[in-house]
Design an enzyme around this catalytic site. Sequence first.
Site, PDB file in Angstrom:
ATOM      1  N   LYS A   1      -9.334   6.129 -19.346  1.00  0.00           N
ATOM      2  CA  LYS A   1      -9.697   6.650 -20.663  1.00  0.00           C
ATOM      3  C   LYS A   1      -8.485   6.568 -21.595  1.00  0.00           C
ATOM      4  CE  LYS A   1     -13.407   7.381 -18.269  1.00  0.00           C
ATOM      5  NZ  LYS A   1     -13.710   8.640 -17.621  1.00  0.00           N
TER       6      LYS A   1
ATOM      7  N   ASP B   1      -8.308  18.537 -14.098  1.00  0.00           N
ATOM      8  CA  ASP B   1      -8.609  17.194 -14.595  1.00  0.00           C
ATOM      9  C   ASP B   1      -8.270  17.191 -16.088  1.00  0.00           C
ATOM     10  OD1 ASP B   1      -9.852  14.952 -15.766  1.00  0.00           O
ATOM     11  OD2 ASP B   1     -11.446  14.902 -14.264  1.00  0.00           O
TER      12      ASP B   1
ATOM     13  N   ARG C   1       0.857  -1.205   0.000  1.00  0.00           N
ATOM     14  CA  ARG C   1       0.000   0.000   0.000  1.00  0.00           C
ATOM     15  C   ARG C   1       0.883   1.242   0.000  1.00  0.00           C
ATOM     16  NH1 ARG C   1      -1.464   1.795   4.590  1.00  0.00           N
ATOM     17  NH2 ARG C   1      -2.091  -0.215   5.449  1.00  0.00           N
TER      18      ARG C   1
ATOM     19  N   TYR D   1     -17.279  16.454 -14.493  1.00  0.00           N
ATOM     20  CA  TYR D   1     -17.555  15.016 -14.509  1.00  0.00           C
ATOM     21  C   TYR D   1     -18.541  14.692 -13.371  1.00  0.00           C
ATOM     22  CZ  TYR D   1     -16.979  10.006 -14.349  1.00  0.00           C
ATOM     23  OH  TYR D   1     -17.218   8.667 -14.349  1.00  0.00           O
TER      24      TYR D   1
HETATM   25  C1  LIG Z   1     -14.110   8.977 -16.303  1.00  0.00           C
HETATM   26  C2  LIG Z   1     -13.723  10.297 -15.763  1.00  0.00           C
HETATM   27  C3  LIG Z   1     -13.435  10.468 -14.398  1.00  0.00           C
HETATM   28  C4  LIG Z   1     -13.562   9.337 -13.390  1.00  0.00           C
HETATM   29  O1  LIG Z   1     -12.647   8.319 -13.622  1.00  0.00           O
HETATM   30  P1  LIG Z   1     -12.883   6.765 -13.225  1.00  0.00           P
HETATM   31  O2  LIG Z   1     -11.640   6.141 -13.693  1.00  0.00           O
HETATM   32  O3  LIG Z   1     -14.123   6.332 -13.950  1.00  0.00           O
HETATM   33  O4  LIG Z   1     -13.073   6.713 -11.756  1.00  0.00           O
HETATM   34  C5  LIG Z   1     -13.023  11.718 -13.975  1.00  0.00           C
HETATM   35  N1  LIG Z   1     -12.943  12.761 -14.832  1.00  0.00           N
HETATM   36  C6  LIG Z   1     -13.227  12.639 -16.138  1.00  0.00           C
HETATM   37  C7  LIG Z   1     -13.114  13.824 -17.033  1.00  0.00           C
HETATM   38  C8  LIG Z   1     -13.636  11.416 -16.646  1.00  0.00           C
HETATM   39  O5  LIG Z   1     -13.937  11.308 -17.948  1.00  0.00           O
END
Ligand SMILES: *Cc1c(COP(=O)(O)O)cnc(C)c1O
Length: 393
Positions: A195, A170, A46, A98
């Site tokens: 993604k 983000d 961890r 998001y």
């Molecule tokens: C998918 C997404 C998230 C969240 O990510 P996870 O891996 O699904 O927890 C956060 N911000 C954006 C812009 C996203 O497209």
Amino acid sequence: MKFGTRLLHNGNEIDPVTGAASIPLYQASTFHQEDVDQPGSFDYARSGNPTRHALEETIAQLEGGCRGFAFASGMAAISSTLFLFSSGDHLVVSKDLYGGTFRVLTEVLPRMGIQADFVDTTDLTAVEEAVRPDTRAIYVETPSNPTLKVTDLRGVADIARRHGLTTIVDNTFLTPYFQRPLELGADIVIHSATKFIGGHSDVVSGLVAVKDPAVADRLYGLQNALGAVLGVQDSWLTMRGLKTLAARMEAATTSAGRIAEALSRNPEVKQVYYTGLPDHPGHSLQASQASGHGAVFSFDLGSGKKVREVLSQVRLPIVAVSLGAVESILSYPACMSHAAMPAEERQARGVTDGLLRLSVGLEDPDDLLEDLERAIDGRRLLSVSSEWRASIV
Ligand SMILES: *Cc1c(COP(=O)(O)O)cnc(C)c1O
């Protein structure tokens, strides 16, 4: 060295112990200590694992941070980062956000005394006006989902600097291949590596890169304390995805530009939202802070009825939530990412019943465009496959 080269040669690509050309899966939760008075680099997984460590160093390098962190999902990365704040703190956050981040900021953090105001961060005056004496950070997503509104990252970082705030970005949609917020003045950059970075719809993963060592120490403490770390196998898959990021982003973005342009000329399509189109309001701002427009765009077909017709007719893109994969993904925000939002609020944000979002993958763009236009124009598959039929008669 250029970015595409650094994806493959950043000092973390070869296993320091064996020389293996792919970092091994160190599938271990604990590490033998030769000398209890001089602990080794790793003690408990961890707190640190060599496979995860290689990924964390890589994202730090690619984003230009001093240190990187890998979490069990994008939301784990976001939530753990937001734990940097304390009761009584206030955050200024992009209104187009998001959904999962919105949920944490409205349902979880208020219980801990952390408040957020949601503003249109494309309007720098509105951002500055939202700053209060108890504000501690500005949190931005750009381009936003799904209508791709562009926030001026240098402008936001400048406001933050003047008020002594932390800027958090983000960067999921563009990845460090196209946009590096830390170089534009931000302090913390976050990814859902599920993604484009992972890129193959086969892993859920989150990454953070931090500019300032003191903030990095605090985030490391939180990662270790809260424990939402990325597993070994998923760290490996994320690294594997990263190696081809440049090639995938280039190809998918070139296709996205072509398809978005063609759809913008289709009379059945009311509106296309893509920063690569010169008439998008964020086009030149995007070009000034990012080196590309990315592989995601949205288009409005005018009604939910038309959307359902198209979704039932398309053959190539999968119809799903998520984005950033080798296969194209068609999402219906009104029923998926924005389903929880009241209809009026949704409409006001341009997330109409006719809006579809396409994340372009690596299929041949000719085939993708033909498939989409056939579905949009309401032609049946048979009518365009005469060549194929001719070949079997
Ligand atoms: C998918 C997404 C998230 C969240 O990510 P996870 O891996 O699904 O927890 C956060 N911000 C954006 C812009 C996203 O497209």
